[in-house]
Design a protein around this motif. Structure first.
Motif, PDB file in Angstrom:
ATOM      1  N   GLU A   1       0.815  -1.219   0.000  1.00  0.00           N
ATOM      2  CA  GLU A   1       0.000   0.000   0.000  1.00  0.00           C
ATOM      3  C   GLU A   1       0.851   1.273   0.000  1.00  0.00           C
ATOM      4  O   GLU A   1       0.321   2.371  -0.182  1.00  0.00           O
ATOM      5  CB  GLU A   1      -0.917   0.018   1.235  1.00  0.00           C
ATOM      6  CG  GLU A   1      -1.889  -1.141   1.340  1.00  0.00           C
ATOM      7  CD  GLU A   1      -3.081  -1.008   0.389  1.00  0.00           C
ATOM      8  OE1 GLU A   1      -2.980  -0.255  -0.596  1.00  0.00           O
ATOM      9  OE2 GLU A   1      -4.103  -1.647   0.645  1.00  0.00           O
ATOM     10  N   LEU A   2       2.151   1.164   0.192  1.00  0.00           N
ATOM     11  CA  LEU A   2       3.002   2.349   0.314  1.00  0.00           C
ATOM     12  C   LEU A   2       2.942   3.292  -0.893  1.00  0.00           C
ATOM     13  O   LEU A   2       2.945   4.517  -0.710  1.00  0.00           O
ATOM     14  CB  LEU A   2       4.444   1.926   0.585  1.00  0.00           C
ATOM     15  CG  LEU A   2       4.726   1.399   2.000  1.00  0.00           C
ATOM     16  CD1 LEU A   2       6.127   0.794   2.076  1.00  0.00           C
ATOM     17  CD2 LEU A   2       4.579   2.520   3.030  1.00  0.00           C
ATOM     18  N   PRO A   3       2.890   2.795  -2.149  1.00  0.00           N
ATOM     19  CA  PRO A   3       2.810   3.732  -3.269  1.00  0.00           C
ATOM     20  C   PRO A   3       1.608   4.671  -3.205  1.00  0.00           C
ATOM     21  O   PRO A   3       1.670   5.797  -3.732  1.00  0.00           O
ATOM     22  CB  PRO A   3       2.742   2.813  -4.493  1.00  0.00           C
ATOM     23  CG  PRO A   3       3.478   1.585  -4.062  1.00  0.00           C
ATOM     24  CD  PRO A   3       3.102   1.407  -2.613  1.00  0.00           C
ATOM     25  N   LYS A   4       0.510   4.237  -2.584  1.00  0.00           N
ATOM     26  CA  LYS A   4      -0.647   5.122  -2.429  1.00  0.00           C
ATOM     27  C   LYS A   4      -0.289   6.354  -1.590  1.00  0.00           C
ATOM     28  O   LYS A   4      -0.944   7.394  -1.698  1.00  0.00           O
ATOM     29  CB  LYS A   4      -1.800   4.373  -1.746  1.00  0.00           C
ATOM     30  CG  LYS A   4      -2.435   3.283  -2.562  1.00  0.00           C
ATOM     31  CD  LYS A   4      -3.601   2.679  -1.791  1.00  0.00           C
ATOM     32  CE  LYS A   4      -4.272   1.551  -2.555  1.00  0.00           C
ATOM     33  NZ  LYS A   4      -5.398   0.950  -1.786  1.00  0.00           N
ATOM     34  N   LEU A   5       0.733   6.212  -0.758  1.00  0.00           N
ATOM     35  CA  LEU A   5       1.125   7.302   0.129  1.00  0.00           C
ATOM     36  C   LEU A   5       2.179   8.196  -0.502  1.00  0.00           C
ATOM     37  O   LEU A   5       2.053   9.425  -0.486  1.00  0.00           O
ATOM     38  CB  LEU A   5       1.667   6.731   1.446  1.00  0.00           C
ATOM     39  CG  LEU A   5       0.801   5.704   2.172  1.00  0.00           C
ATOM     40  CD1 LEU A   5       1.512   5.242   3.441  1.00  0.00           C
ATOM     41  CD2 LEU A   5      -0.563   6.277   2.523  1.00  0.00           C
TER      42      LEU A   5
END
Length: 249
Positions: free
Chosen positions: A100-104
């Motif tokens: 989920e990190l790329p969403k951040l």
């Protein structure tokens, strides 16, 4: 300076270090990044496991508190030491999927307005005990009613933010639960994104619902006070040469 620093507060999470850091490396492979493990007074081999992962990945750094100081202190220590202009955080228990990190970090890295300060994850389909979910729902409802921060889930460890903006915030223990309100207090835009959640795979929780409730009430009062007492004006630098020329026209 690199693009991204991923800061992970950990206490007694030896079994979660390897899968979590491997997942982070995969999720962040397209950007220049470093991984900072902040060992918050662990009594197991968390630090040793981080060393093994650095030998494999080459971009892992380890910070260690000699005694446990809490999640906010660990995050703050990590951000102070970070070399990236953008910071991402996630919990060390493995319940926040690194995928989920790329969403951040992608919205922050591509922001051309200079106004986006924080991207905050909002958990969906939480994989926690019923008592923990109910306690979180109550705490989030009370916080939202008092602070009007427009956020349904501030307890999610998945957050991305500008390093300079975070370090300008007033530090206090447990501040990580109030980042949307604190960033908005300082005039930054906040983006909320839905993120997944998973069951803990190893180890045990370092927190209890009762402990969260006890510390949460005075924190909520303090943050409400900080918002009311925020600085109301921001300076604009004037061009003195132009001002002087205009005076002589």
């Amino acid at each position: 300076m690199i693009d991204l620093s991923v800061v992970i507060p950990m206490k007694n999470e030896e079994a979660n270090v390897e899968p979590l850091l491997e997942g982070i490396a995969q999720a962040c492979a397209e950007v220049s990044h470093e991984i900072l493990v902040v060992d918050d007074g662990s009594e197991d081999g968390t630090g040793t496991a981080a060393g093994r992962m650095n030998a494999r990945l080459g971009n892992v750094r380890l910070l260690a508190h000699p005694r446990s100081a809490g999640q906010s202190a660990a995050i703050h220590s990590g951000v102070l030491a970070a070399r990236g202009r953008i910071i991402c955080t996630l919990d060390g228990d493995g319940q926040n999927p690194p995928s989920e990190l790329p969403k951040l970090f992608e919205p922050l890295l591509s922001d051309d307005t200079g106004r986006l300060g924080l991207v905050a994850g909002q958990r969906v389909a939480r994989q926690d005990t019923l008592s923990k979910r109910w306690a979180s729902k109550f705490a989030n409802g009370l916080r939202g009613w008092i602070l009007k921060d427009g956020t349904r889930d501030t307890g999610c460890g998945l957050k991305g933010f500008r390093r300079d903006a975070f370090l300008a915030l007033p530090y206090f223990d447990h501040m990580h639960r109030y980042l949307p309100a604190l960033f908005r207090r300082d005039g930054w835009e906040v983006l909320l994104v839905d993120v997944s959640h998973r069951e803990r795979q190893a180890g045990q929780s370092n927190y209890s619902n009762f402990r969260r409730a006890i510390v949460g009430i005075p924190d909520l009062i303090a943050v409400s006070w900080l918002i009311r007492r925020r600085k109301k004006a921001r300076p604009e630098e004037r061009d003195l040469a132009q001002q002087d020329a205009a005076r002589h026209d």
